[in-house]
Design a protein around this motif. Structure first.
Motif, mmCIF file in Angstrom:
data_model
loop_
_atom_site.group_PDB
_atom_site.id
_atom_site.type_symbol
_atom_site.label_atom_id
_atom_site.label_comp_id
_atom_site.label_asym_id
_atom_site.label_seq_id
_atom_site.Cartn_x
_atom_site.Cartn_y
_atom_site.Cartn_z
ATOM 1 N N LEU A 15 34.670 -35.134 -96.012
ATOM 2 C CA LEU A 15 34.068 -34.201 -95.593
ATOM 3 C C LEU A 15 34.464 -33.923 -94.139
ATOM 4 O O LEU A 15 34.948 -34.778 -93.531
ATOM 5 C CB LEU A 15 32.595 -34.396 -95.526
ATOM 6 C CG LEU A 15 31.940 -34.861 -96.830
ATOM 7 C CD1 LEU A 15 30.514 -35.323 -96.647
ATOM 8 C CD2 LEU A 15 31.949 -33.665 -97.838
ATOM 9 N N GLY A 16 34.396 -32.779 -93.638
ATOM 10 C CA GLY A 16 34.619 -32.225 -92.262
ATOM 11 C C GLY A 16 33.666 -32.945 -91.233
ATOM 12 O O GLY A 16 34.299 -33.426 -90.321
ATOM 13 N N SER A 17 32.649 -33.441 -91.732
ATOM 14 C CA SER A 17 31.532 -34.296 -90.936
ATOM 15 C C SER A 17 31.610 -35.767 -91.112
ATOM 16 O O SER A 17 30.777 -36.326 -90.687
ATOM 17 C CB SER A 17 30.026 -33.866 -91.101
ATOM 18 O OG SER A 17 29.907 -33.850 -92.572
ATOM 19 N N GLY A 77 32.530 -31.892 -100.814
ATOM 20 C CA GLY A 77 33.749 -31.997 -99.964
ATOM 21 C C GLY A 77 35.067 -31.369 -100.877
ATOM 22 O O GLY A 77 35.073 -30.896 -101.789
ATOM 23 N N VAL A 78 36.075 -31.846 -100.136
ATOM 24 C CA VAL A 78 37.431 -31.218 -100.616
ATOM 25 C C VAL A 78 38.266 -31.966 -101.678
ATOM 26 O O VAL A 78 39.251 -31.509 -102.186
ATOM 27 C CB VAL A 78 38.433 -31.039 -99.429
ATOM 28 C CG1 VAL A 78 37.721 -30.133 -98.249
ATOM 29 C CG2 VAL A 78 38.762 -32.342 -98.706
ATOM 30 N N GLN A 79 37.854 -33.238 -102.141
ATOM 31 C CA GLN A 79 38.387 -33.694 -103.391
ATOM 32 C C GLN A 79 37.529 -33.990 -104.595
ATOM 33 O O GLN A 79 37.875 -34.835 -105.487
ATOM 34 C CB GLN A 79 38.814 -35.522 -102.745
ATOM 35 C CG GLN A 79 39.427 -35.521 -101.683
ATOM 36 C CD GLN A 79 41.150 -35.606 -101.846
ATOM 37 O OE1 GLN A 79 41.442 -35.340 -102.987
ATOM 38 N NE2 GLN A 79 41.882 -35.747 -100.824
ATOM 39 N N VAL A 80 36.668 -33.122 -104.558
ATOM 40 C CA VAL A 80 35.901 -33.026 -105.986
ATOM 41 C C VAL A 80 36.710 -32.525 -107.089
ATOM 42 O O VAL A 80 36.448 -33.254 -108.155
ATOM 43 C CB VAL A 80 34.649 -31.820 -105.755
ATOM 44 C CG1 VAL A 80 33.977 -31.655 -107.138
ATOM 45 C CG2 VAL A 80 33.469 -32.378 -104.690
ATOM 46 N N LEU A 81 37.559 -31.788 -106.692
ATOM 47 C CA LEU A 81 38.554 -31.460 -107.987
ATOM 48 C C LEU A 81 39.044 -32.591 -108.900
ATOM 49 O O LEU A 81 39.377 -32.695 -109.825
ATOM 50 C CB LEU A 81 39.568 -30.447 -107.240
ATOM 51 C CG LEU A 81 40.537 -30.054 -108.275
ATOM 52 C CD1 LEU A 81 40.034 -29.244 -109.452
ATOM 53 C CD2 LEU A 81 41.683 -29.023 -107.557
ATOM 54 N N ARG A 82 39.431 -33.627 -107.954
ATOM 55 C CA ARG A 82 40.114 -34.736 -108.433
ATOM 56 C C ARG A 82 39.236 -35.867 -108.718
ATOM 57 O O ARG A 82 39.250 -36.499 -109.876
ATOM 58 C CB ARG A 82 41.340 -35.295 -107.537
ATOM 59 C CG ARG A 82 42.194 -36.337 -108.364
ATOM 60 C CD ARG A 82 43.198 -36.564 -107.499
ATOM 61 N NE ARG A 82 44.296 -37.560 -108.329
ATOM 62 C CZ ARG A 82 45.419 -37.752 -107.648
ATOM 63 N NH1 ARG A 82 45.910 -37.165 -106.640
ATOM 64 N NH2 ARG A 82 46.404 -38.486 -108.280
ATOM 65 N N TYR A 83 38.257 -36.346 -107.866
ATOM 66 C CA TYR A 83 37.487 -37.308 -108.146
ATOM 67 C C TYR A 83 36.001 -37.226 -108.489
ATOM 68 O O TYR A 83 35.243 -37.861 -108.540
ATOM 69 C CB TYR A 83 37.569 -38.142 -106.839
ATOM 70 C CG TYR A 83 38.939 -38.536 -106.421
ATOM 71 C CD1 TYR A 83 39.594 -39.685 -106.650
ATOM 72 C CD2 TYR A 83 39.755 -37.887 -105.292
ATOM 73 C CE1 TYR A 83 40.631 -40.241 -106.475
ATOM 74 C CE2 TYR A 83 41.009 -38.283 -105.259
ATOM 75 C CZ TYR A 83 41.602 -39.531 -105.723
ATOM 76 O OH TYR A 83 42.816 -39.997 -105.489
ATOM 77 N N GLY A 84 35.628 -35.950 -108.203
ATOM 78 C CA GLY A 84 34.107 -35.648 -108.588
ATOM 79 C C GLY A 84 33.359 -35.667 -107.367
ATOM 80 O O GLY A 84 33.677 -36.008 -106.412
ATOM 81 N N ASN A 85 31.936 -35.248 -107.391
ATOM 82 C CA ASN A 85 31.009 -35.396 -106.456
ATOM 83 C C ASN A 85 30.641 -36.749 -106.107
ATOM 84 O O ASN A 85 31.196 -37.636 -106.786
ATOM 85 C CB ASN A 85 29.695 -34.561 -106.826
ATOM 86 C CG ASN A 85 29.939 -33.041 -106.688
ATOM 87 O OD1 ASN A 85 30.690 -32.411 -107.657
ATOM 88 N ND2 ASN A 85 29.426 -32.407 -105.820
ATOM 89 N N ALA A 86 29.916 -36.838 -105.013
ATOM 90 C CA ALA A 86 29.454 -38.193 -104.552
ATOM 91 C C ALA A 86 28.909 -38.909 -105.560
ATOM 92 O O ALA A 86 29.335 -40.346 -105.752
ATOM 93 C CB ALA A 86 28.701 -38.149 -103.449
ATOM 94 N N ARG A 87 28.228 -38.566 -106.707
ATOM 95 C CA ARG A 87 27.588 -39.290 -107.655
ATOM 96 C C ARG A 87 28.600 -39.901 -108.523
ATOM 97 O O ARG A 87 28.090 -40.840 -109.218
ATOM 98 C CB ARG A 87 26.599 -38.578 -108.402
ATOM 99 C CG ARG A 87 27.011 -37.522 -109.314
ATOM 100 C CD ARG A 87 26.103 -36.909 -110.295
ATOM 101 N NE ARG A 87 24.938 -36.011 -109.816
ATOM 102 C CZ ARG A 87 23.776 -36.570 -109.636
ATOM 103 N NH1 ARG A 87 23.445 -37.519 -110.108
ATOM 104 N NH2 ARG A 87 22.790 -35.825 -109.067
ATOM 105 N N ASN A 88 29.732 -39.312 -108.687
ATOM 106 C CA ASN A 88 30.753 -39.837 -109.558
ATOM 107 C C ASN A 88 31.496 -41.008 -108.799
ATOM 108 O O ASN A 88 32.271 -41.715 -109.343
ATOM 109 C CB ASN A 88 31.650 -38.681 -109.630
ATOM 110 C CG ASN A 88 31.170 -37.652 -110.617
ATOM 111 O OD1 ASN A 88 31.191 -36.549 -109.947
ATOM 112 N ND2 ASN A 88 30.868 -37.925 -111.673
#
Length: 490
Positions: free
Chosen positions: A149-151, A167-178
């Motif tokens: 994340l930027g922050s 954030g910017v990596q959701v496409l590959r790794y998923g959201n925080a819960r993943n």
């Protein structure tokens, strides 16, 4: 604030009495208690300076035992509390209401990394750990924690999980819960649920950890987490390109998955207007690709395989891909980062948008999601709807198009009177949200509901959905003392 005048829902009114302060001091000590009005302000005002609340005290426990005792004390006295991490949220989820009479519970002192297991690809941390610290320690052990994340230099893991950060990596790794294997949570009555397990498979009953991730601190307080790690990225290629139009953007992304052998790490949409805004306000940032195209993509491919076997790497694959896309006319011009400095500059343009928006002046920001293939239609119709209401409004559209998340933003003209902004804002919000609902989208893709989207959630979700949410909230927090007035009106 996007939309309308905010009215506080009914909340607990038990005050912070001198006797309660003495009891809090006996738990956390003088070091863990902030009473001075000036010293409390950073905890009572959100990152943007848009929301300011009240609290009788800011309490900063040092460990889970202290959190449990503080929460139990508040439970016994009916005193409301607002959990807070790094206070970097964008919808007021960690900011108390102006009518709040309880405490703010800041987890910033609980910032230890408790264990790291490089072989098992996990790291165990306290909720107050900065995201940047977790990423750095993982890297020191040749591992990657992919939430980005930027922050990240100021946001905390507890806040990231409570909001299910994207954030910017959701496409590959998923959201925080993943990225979570286990949690420790202090419940609204002070009990501690120890679900701090590093198991990849566990079907023994309900998966309770998912109740608390994304709940914005309304169901319990996350105090520790076991996080998943990944192999480090050894071969990364970052490119910035001007593109024909929005339809080209999603077609480029679709082709990129196969061309990269499913190694697309990020795909970010930018406009010329948003890029210029960053260049105006963020010192040292360079324009990656000068031009007057209205639409740009930041595309990053990455692999955990190091280029030491003579095989074609990400850069070669990207070069071939961009050549093909230039031939189709989808890409108009492109540049590939030749070193880490150039790649970081491209990312600084993208991640500097929030800071630049704050400097640019008042506006409206919508964090929405629709199906990826619907993005062109949503942006086109959404911008037209906003301009029809306010012809001088300025659009700044950008976002994580790989997961359908658009930060649909506008700025008001510099000379517009505040009264006119106040009149037009709810009309624009209603038009945008009506469009989102009609397309089966979400009014909050990653920022949460907090204070600002409280009424819109009630309008956009079904009665059945809201009733289930309220049932869960009342079951765990019947006194409504944990982050009251957020997410749901009870």
């Amino acid at each position: 604030m996007p939309g309308s005048v905010l009215h506080a829902p009914p909340m607990p009114t038990a005050p912070v009495t001198p006797a309660l302060l003495d009891a809090l001091r006996s738990i956390v000590g003088d070091k863990g208690l902030i009473l001075d009005e000036h010293e409390k302000q950073p905890f009572l005002t959100d990152w943007r300076g848009a929301l300011t609340g009240q609290a009788g005290a800011v309490v900063r426990p040092a460990d889970t035992n202290e959190v449990s005792k503080v929460v139990r004390l508040c439970h016994e006295n009916g005193v409301a509390l607002v959990p807070q991490g790094g206070n970097t949220g964008l919808v007021g989820g960690g900011t108390p209401w102006p009518t709040h009479q309880g405490i703010v519970l800041s987890l910033g002192r609980m910032n230890r990394v408790l264990a790291i297991d490089p072989i098992g690809y996990s790291i165990t941390v306290e909720a107050g750990c900065l995201l940047e610290k977790v990423r750095e320690i993982a890297a020191d052990h040749d591992r990657l924690f992919p939430l980005s994340l930027g922050s990240q230099g100021s946001c905390t893991i507890g806040g990231n999980l409570a909001t299910n950060a994207g954030g910017v990596q959701v496409l590959r790794y998923g959201n925080a819960r993943n990225l979570v294997m286990g949690l420790e949570v202090v419940l609204p009555n002070g009990d501690v649920w120890d679900g701090l397990r590093s198991l990849k498979k566990d079907n023994a009953g309900y998966d309770l950890k998912h109740l608390f991730m994304g709940a914005e601190g309304t169901l319990g307080i996350i105090t520790k987490a076991v996080l998943k790690l990944s192999p480090p990225l050894k071969d990364v290629c970052t490119a910035w390109m001007s593109i024909r139009d929005l339809q080209a953007a999603i077609e480029i992304l679709s082709d990129a998955h196969q061309a990269s052998e499913d190694n697309v790490g990020a795909c970010e949409l930018m406009t010329r207007a948003a890029t210029d805004m960053v260049l105006r306000h963020i010192p040292g940032v360079q324009d990656p690709l000068k031009g007057d195209s209205p639409w740009y993509l930041l595309l990053e491919w990455s692999s955990s395989r190091a280029r030491n076997d003579g095989t074609e790497g990400m850069s070669e694959k990207m070069e071939n891909f961009l050549a093909e896309q230039l031939e189709t006319g989808r890409v108009l011009d492109a540049v590939i980062a030749q070193n880490e400095t150039q790649a970081l500059n491209m990312w600084r343009v993208r991640e500097g948008v929030a800071e630049a928006q704050r400097a640019e002046g008042p506006g409206l920001n919508y964090d929405i999601s629709v199906a990826t293939s619907d993005i062109p239609r949503f942006i086109d119709e959404g911008v037209k709807a906003a301009i029809q209401i306010s012809p001088t409004i300025r659009p700044y559209q950008l976002g994580h198009i790989g997961d359908g998340n658009i930060h649909f933003s506008f700025k008001w003209p510099a000379n517009m009177a505040p009264a006119e902004m106040l009149e037009l804002s709810p009309k624009v919000t209603r038009a945008v949200n009506d469009l989102i609902v009609s397309m089966g989208g979400s009014i909050s893709a990653e920022h949460g509901v907090g204070i600002e989207k409280l009424d819109e959630l009630a309008r956009c979700r079904s009665k059945t959905e809201l009733d289930v949410m309220r049932t869960i909230k009342r079951a765990l927090d019947p006194q409504n003392i944990i982050n009251p007035g957020k997410v749901l009106r009870l």
